[in-house]
Write an enzyme that holds these catalytic residues in place. Structure first.
Site, short mmCIF file in Angstrom:
data_model
loop_
_atom_site.label_atom_id
_atom_site.label_comp_id
_atom_site.label_asym_id
_atom_site.label_seq_id
_atom_site.Cartn_x
_atom_site.Cartn_y
_atom_site.Cartn_z
CE LYS A 159 -41.88 -52.36 8.59
NZ LYS A 159 -40.57 -51.90 8.85
CG HIS A 174 -33.14 -52.71 3.17
ND1 HIS A 174 -34.58 -52.75 2.76
CD2 HIS A 174 -32.95 -51.48 4.04
CE1 HIS A 174 -35.17 -51.57 3.87
NE2 HIS A 174 -34.23 -51.10 4.38
CE1 TYR A 225 -31.54 -44.06 2.71
CE2 TYR A 225 -33.84 -43.35 3.38
CZ TYR A 225 -33.03 -44.25 3.12
OH TYR A 225 -33.41 -45.70 3.13
NE ARG A 284 -36.89 -49.15 1.44
CZ ARG A 284 -38.16 -48.68 1.35
NH1 ARG A 284 -38.61 -48.73 0.04
NH2 ARG A 284 -38.66 -48.03 2.47
CG HIS A 341 -39.70 -44.25 5.30
ND1 HIS A 341 -38.71 -43.62 4.91
CD2 HIS A 341 -39.51 -45.63 5.10
CE1 HIS A 341 -37.71 -44.49 4.72
NE2 HIS A 341 -38.08 -45.61 4.68
NE ARG A 373 -40.59 -51.13 3.58
CZ ARG A 373 -41.72 -50.30 3.24
NH1 ARG A 373 -42.49 -50.34 2.52
NH2 ARG A 373 -41.56 -49.27 4.12
#
Length: 285
Positions: free
Chosen positions: A160, A225, A260, A228, A251, A136
């Protein structure tokens, strides 16, 4: 509570704080004791907003009132009056492998200049880590100077929500980082220093778009992003396991990673036709 118990990221805390302050202002400072009717009127003022924004605002208020009830600060929860807009997760924007090649070719052209410009070395290290490791933007610009070792093909970082994860670092990326780090003072805190802190996300965004323009790609199609997303999509196309991809991307929920699988449905159909146990029993086309 969000920070201590939920491990919410700084950007999430800032967004929730802004939503709650705006709601409080709209209710004359009486958000904490607002009833369902007042909350309904507040939500009526969101008609012009996008479904995603409404969903975020409603989520912030639901979490707020849930906290008040859990801590015994009020007996009822008026958040049932809030809307529940259906939000459909958009497919991620990606770049093709050929477009990625064009971006790196543009960097290589710059690195051919002798002596190489330190800013070009920095750009090379940034792009190798963005596309090669799927970081990120915030994670990338805040990497400590000594975090990436020449003889260690991974990086352990806190991403995150304060969650730690192991991120693979390619040989190319480690070489690019080593070339750039030679230009960073040894007593610097950050790998990508800028002023008294590190490179900002805004500046990273500008660098990415400028390189896209130089590579003949519309700048509005490229962002940190998007790179990414390209990292994740190209790995999946190459046969990466979804759980492994989830871990690399950081995630918390695999449902986020599963987006995806919708990007290249043609490849997934071919995968089933070629590798499913029943494939041998299927009639020839």
């Amino acid at each position: 509570m969000l920070a201590a118990e939920r491990g919410a990221a700084r950007n999430t805390l800032a967004a929730y704080g802004t939503d709650l302050r705006l709601a409080s202002q709209a209710l004359g400072g009486h958000l904490g004791d607002a009833d369902a009717a007042a909350i309904g009127r507040l939500a009526d003022g969101w008609d012009a907003l996008s479904p995603a924004t409404v969903a975020r605002k409603a989520a912030a208020l639901r979490r707020f009132f849930g906290f008040l009830v859990d801590d015994g600060l009020r007996a009822d929860d008026p958040s049932d009056a809030l809307p529940r807009p259906g939000t459909r997760r958009a497919l991620p924007k990606i770049l093709s492998a050929a477009e990625i090649d064009r971006l790196f070719a543009a960097i290589d052209d710059r690195l051919k200049r002798m002596p190489p410009d330190p800013l070009d070395l920095r750009l090379s290290a940034l792009f190798e880590l963005l596309y090669g490791s799927g970081l990120r933007a915030t994670e990338l610009v805040s990497i400590p100077r000594a975090a990436i070792h020449p003889d260690r093909p991974f990086l352990i970082l806190k991403g995150k929500g304060g969650r730690e994860r192991l991120v693979p670092i390619s040989d190319r990326a480690r070489a690019a980082v080593a070339a750039w780090r030679a230009n960073v003072p040894e007593d610097a805190t950050w790998l990508f220093p800028s002023g008294k802190s590190h490179l900002s996300r805004v500046r990273l965004y500008q660098l990415v778009r400028a390189l896209a323009a130089a590579a003949g790609i519309p700048p509005d199609r490229v962002s940190p992003h998007v790179l990414r997303h390209a990292f994740a999509t190209h790995l999946l196309e190459g046969g990466a396991d979804l759980r492994a991809l989830q871990a690399m991307l950081g995630h918390a929920d695999i449902a986020t990673t599963e987006i995806y699988t919708h990007v290249d449905s043609r490849r997934l159909v071919e995968l089933v036709n070629q590798r499913h146990p029943l494939a041998e029993l299927m009639p020839p086309s």
